[in-house]
Design an enzyme around this catalytic site. Structure first.
Site, PDB file in Angstrom:
ATOM      1  N   GLU A   1      15.434 -19.063  21.179  1.00 53.43           N
ATOM      2  CA  GLU A   1      16.046 -17.823  20.696  1.00 53.43           C
ATOM      3  C   GLU A   1      16.317 -16.891  21.858  1.00 53.43           C
ATOM      4  O   GLU A   1      15.580 -16.901  22.843  1.00 53.43           O
ATOM      5  CB  GLU A   1      15.096 -17.122  19.733  1.00 53.43           C
ATOM      6  CG  GLU A   1      14.798 -17.913  18.506  1.00 53.43           C
ATOM      7  CD  GLU A   1      13.713 -17.238  17.683  1.00 53.43           C
ATOM      8  OE1 GLU A   1      14.038 -16.377  16.879  1.00 53.43           O
ATOM      9  OE2 GLU A   1      12.539 -17.575  17.889  1.00 53.43           O
TER      10      GLU A   1
ATOM     11  N   HIS B   1      10.781 -22.121   6.291  1.00 55.72           N
ATOM     12  CA  HIS B   1      12.194 -21.881   5.955  1.00 55.72           C
ATOM     13  C   HIS B   1      13.147 -22.821   6.695  1.00 55.72           C
ATOM     14  O   HIS B   1      14.310 -22.939   6.318  1.00 55.72           O
ATOM     15  CB  HIS B   1      12.565 -20.403   6.154  1.00 55.72           C
ATOM     16  CG  HIS B   1      12.807 -20.023   7.583  1.00 55.72           C
ATOM     17  ND1 HIS B   1      11.795 -19.753   8.451  1.00 55.72           N
ATOM     18  CD2 HIS B   1      13.948 -19.877   8.283  1.00 55.72           C
ATOM     19  CE1 HIS B   1      12.302 -19.449   9.624  1.00 55.72           C
ATOM     20  NE2 HIS B   1      13.611 -19.516   9.553  1.00 55.72           N
TER      21      HIS B   1
ATOM     22  N   ARG C   1       0.819  -1.222   0.000  1.00 57.40           N
ATOM     23  CA  ARG C   1       0.000   0.000   0.000  1.00 57.40           C
ATOM     24  C   ARG C   1       0.853   1.272   0.000  1.00 57.40           C
ATOM     25  O   ARG C   1       0.417   2.305  -0.474  1.00 57.40           O
ATOM     26  CB  ARG C   1      -0.944  -0.017   1.205  1.00 57.40           C
ATOM     27  CG  ARG C   1      -2.101  -0.975   0.962  1.00 57.40           C
ATOM     28  CD  ARG C   1      -3.065  -0.958   2.098  1.00 57.40           C
ATOM     29  NE  ARG C   1      -2.397  -1.339   3.325  1.00 57.40           N
ATOM     30  CZ  ARG C   1      -2.972  -1.394   4.517  1.00 57.40           C
ATOM     31  NH1 ARG C   1      -4.235  -1.071   4.652  1.00 57.40           N
ATOM     32  NH2 ARG C   1      -2.307  -1.766   5.588  1.00 57.40           N
TER      33      ARG C   1
ATOM     34  N   HIS D   1       7.808 -25.419  12.139  1.00 61.15           N
ATOM     35  CA  HIS D   1       9.252 -25.686  12.184  1.00 61.15           C
ATOM     36  C   HIS D   1       9.610 -26.909  13.053  1.00 61.15           C
ATOM     37  O   HIS D   1      10.367 -27.783  12.638  1.00 61.15           O
ATOM     38  CB  HIS D   1      10.007 -24.485  12.735  1.00 61.15           C
ATOM     39  CG  HIS D   1       9.798 -23.212  11.977  1.00 61.15           C
ATOM     40  ND1 HIS D   1       9.623 -23.180  10.618  1.00 61.15           N
ATOM     41  CD2 HIS D   1       9.734 -21.912  12.376  1.00 61.15           C
ATOM     42  CE1 HIS D   1       9.472 -21.921  10.223  1.00 61.15           C
ATOM     43  NE2 HIS D   1       9.531 -21.138  11.272  1.00 61.15           N
TER      44      HIS D   1
HETATM   45  C1  BG6 Z   1      10.047 -17.642  12.089  1.00 60.63           C
HETATM   46  C2  BG6 Z   1       9.244 -17.236  13.286  1.00 60.63           C
HETATM   47  O1  BG6 Z   1       9.306 -18.490  11.262  1.00 60.63           O
HETATM   48  O2  BG6 Z   1      11.219 -18.305  12.528  1.00 60.63           O
HETATM   49  C3  BG6 Z   1      10.056 -16.332  14.187  1.00 60.63           C
HETATM   50  O3  BG6 Z   1       8.074 -16.545  12.861  1.00 60.63           O
HETATM   51  C4  BG6 Z   1      11.376 -16.989  14.559  1.00 60.63           C
HETATM   52  O4  BG6 Z   1       9.346 -15.992  15.370  1.00 60.63           O
HETATM   53  C5  BG6 Z   1      12.082 -17.495  13.303  1.00 60.63           C
HETATM   54  O5  BG6 Z   1      12.171 -16.018  15.197  1.00 60.63           O
HETATM   55  C6  BG6 Z   1      13.297 -18.325  13.677  1.00 60.63           C
HETATM   56  O6  BG6 Z   1      13.995 -18.637  12.503  1.00 60.63           O
HETATM   57  P1  BG6 Z   1      15.571 -18.778  12.477  1.00 60.63           P
HETATM   58  O7  BG6 Z   1      15.885 -19.200  11.096  1.00 60.63           O
HETATM   59  O8  BG6 Z   1      16.136 -17.462  12.858  1.00 60.63           O
HETATM   60  O9  BG6 Z   1      15.874 -19.818  13.515  1.00 60.63           O
END
Ligand code: BG6
Length: 498
Positions: free
Chosen positions: A215, A177, A44, A239
């Site tokens: 984390e 990812h 936007r 994940h």
């Molecule tokens: C993301 C989450 O998919 O993965 C985040 O939404 C998280 O909250 C992140 O911090 C962690 O990914 P990585 O690759 O940094 O371990």
């Protein structure tokens, strides 16, 4: 093939500047993206083509490592960027998108298109329908959808129906990812390219498995999203369960998209459904509270002052099949922990009889295999060895492999790998629609239980600690402890050694 255009929805957002553009730049630098292509940002916010290129150039300078930055390549890269102001929720904005694509591709029916949905999840169901309305769901178009795909089983099924009415399954790339991480993929090589592990990889030799992804950061600027999501939707349903699947799956007969994803699906379908007792006793959820230098979750921007959203979750899972029956999988994730680490630890059973002592007395520890996904990527097998000298004291030592031995730390970012796979038309490392549903089928009862029992315990833990002590009790029931790397870390921001 026509000219390639990638359209990013959510082009002025956080994901685009932090992950997508650096990933696309790295593909460009490695000549994986070449020739006459364009990346068309849409959002936007108002930008001209040049204004957007300038903005992305600045962001690349911030988010790329110094050694990746090459002034000339960066300038060439942003020269491929274009921008169209568009509200993705408004159907009447899409004819302008079509018109722009027709101009960029120089054909009335652009087809070599990749759409990337980096928008808030609430738009995942809307965008494909609007694309269809203007005929942009062409046979060669592909669409990458970010996670979370749905917020429970019903919404995921509904999304699958929408995508199924617009695209064929082969065109839909649900991204997780974690599967793009080199070290996650290496789990497959470790398990299936070696003969020594497979005979031991089952309930007869494995006592329990831990999967950890923690984390040392909080929720950063994502309060609005995170407070409606929580750790279960943000990390566990996608994940963590992917890592469980990589650890538990059967070897596919061949390595291709269908065989691999069939095996992942089988793991999800074999997860032992959670009983009322499991929901009550085998899931620990926590929320970080303020500590000396760190804010509490409820003080974060975008978070309700009385929020009961979990930033930590630990749970025990079972897999009901011949390989894994009776072997608990303990999984956990948390924000604001002492360090950032993602790893799988496979704990083998103790020897049936032990004639030696550990140093200082007691039984020598059982063997374990630590598979470190990040950081300090590598694997370690812990084995007992005799201490030199008199007597027979046994000490646990590490047989270790680190990525340095393969010529350095894994290069390439997970997003770059996955976007490249999508461009090449390889969906292996993307989640198939049936697997997303199977995962939600397992986890939705947890969400439902929390909703129906709003007083279910939510334990506070001071930011920078290893989470609620109740999660220790869960492990103690098994006579075990969580493997907390860097237990004695004093500088809580430092990465830990294997
Ligand atoms: C993301 C989450 O998919 O993965 C985040 O939404 C998280 O909250 C992140 O911090 C962690 O990914 P990585 O690759 O940094 O371990």
């Amino acid at each position: 093939m026509d000219k390639f255009v990638m359209v990013i929805f959510g082009a002025s957002g956080d994901l685009t500047k932090r992950k997508l553009m650096p990933a696309l730049y790295s593909l460009f630098r490695e000549k994986r993206l070449k020739g006459d292509f364009n990346i068309l940002g849409t959002a936007r916010t108002e930008y001209s083509d040049e204004g957007y290129a300038t903005y992305i150039l600045q962001e690349l300078k911030e988010f790329l490592k110094a050694e990746e930055q090459d002034e000339r390549t960066m300038t060439d890269f942003v020269g491929h960027l274009r921008y169209l102001p568009l509200d993705p929720s408004q159907e009447d904005h899409y004819p302008a998108l079509k018109k722009r694509l027709v101009e960029l591709c120089g054909t009335e029916q652009p087809d070599n298109l990749l759409f990337y949905l980096a928008t808030p999840p609430s738009l995942y169901g809307v965008v494909p329908l609007h694309l269809k309305a203007v005929g942009l769901n062409t046979p060669h178009a592909r669409i990458i959808v970010e996670k979370p795909f749905g917020y429970d089983l019903e919404s995921a099924q509904k999304l699958n129906q929408i995508y199924g009415s617009v695209f064929e399954e082969r065109q839909v790339y649900r991204i997780d990812h974690f599967l793009g991480k080199e070290t996650a993929q290496n789990m497959l090589a470790l398990r299936f390219a070696n003969g020594v592990f497979e005979p031991l990889w089952n309930r007869n030799y494995i006592d329990y498995v831990e999967v950890t992804a923690v984390e040392n950061l909080g929720i950063e600027q994502r309060g609005g999203y995170y407070d409606t999501s929580g750790a279960l939707r943000d990390m566990v349903q996608n994940h963590l369960i992917q890592l469980v699947a990589l650890t538990a799956m059967e070897p596919p007969a061949v390595f291709n998209a269908d065989s691999f994803r069939n095996e992942v699906l089988k793991v999800y379908e074999s997860l032992t459904p959670l009983t009322e007792e499991d929901l009550n006793e085998h899931i620990v959820r926590g929320q970080y509270t303020a500590s000396e230098h760190r804010k509490g979750y409820r003080e974060e921007k975008g978070v309700a002052a009385d929020s009961r959203t979990e930033t930590y979750i630990a749970m025990k899972l079972g897999i009901s099949n011949w390989r894994w029956a009776g072997v608990p999988f303990y999984i956990r994730t948390g924000k604001q922990m002492p360090t950032k680490v993602t790893e799988v630890v496979v704990h083998f059973r103790q020897t049936p009889h032990q004639m030696f002592h550990a140093i200082g007395g007691g039984e020598p520890g059982a063997n374990s295999l630590v598979i470190r996904i990040q950081p300090n990527e590598g694997s370690v097998l812990k084995i007992g060895m005799k201490m030199p000298g008199a007597g027979f004291e046994v000490k646990q030592v590490s047989l270790d492999f680190t990525y340095d031995q393969l010529g350095g730390v894994p290069s390439g970012d997970a997003y770059a790998r996955l976007i490249d796979d999508c461009i090449q038309g390889d969906p292996t490392l993307f989640t198939r629609g049936d697997a997303v549903e199977a995962s939600w089928r397992f986890f939705t009862p947890v969400l439902k239980y929390w909703k129906e029992h709003p007083d279910t315990a939510l334990y506070g833990y001071p930011a920078g600690t290893w989470g609620p002590k109740e999660s220790e009790a869960m492990m103690h029931e098994h006579g075990a402890e969580w493997t907390n790397p860097c237990k004695n870390l004093t500088n809580t921001d430092q990465y830990c050694e294997l």
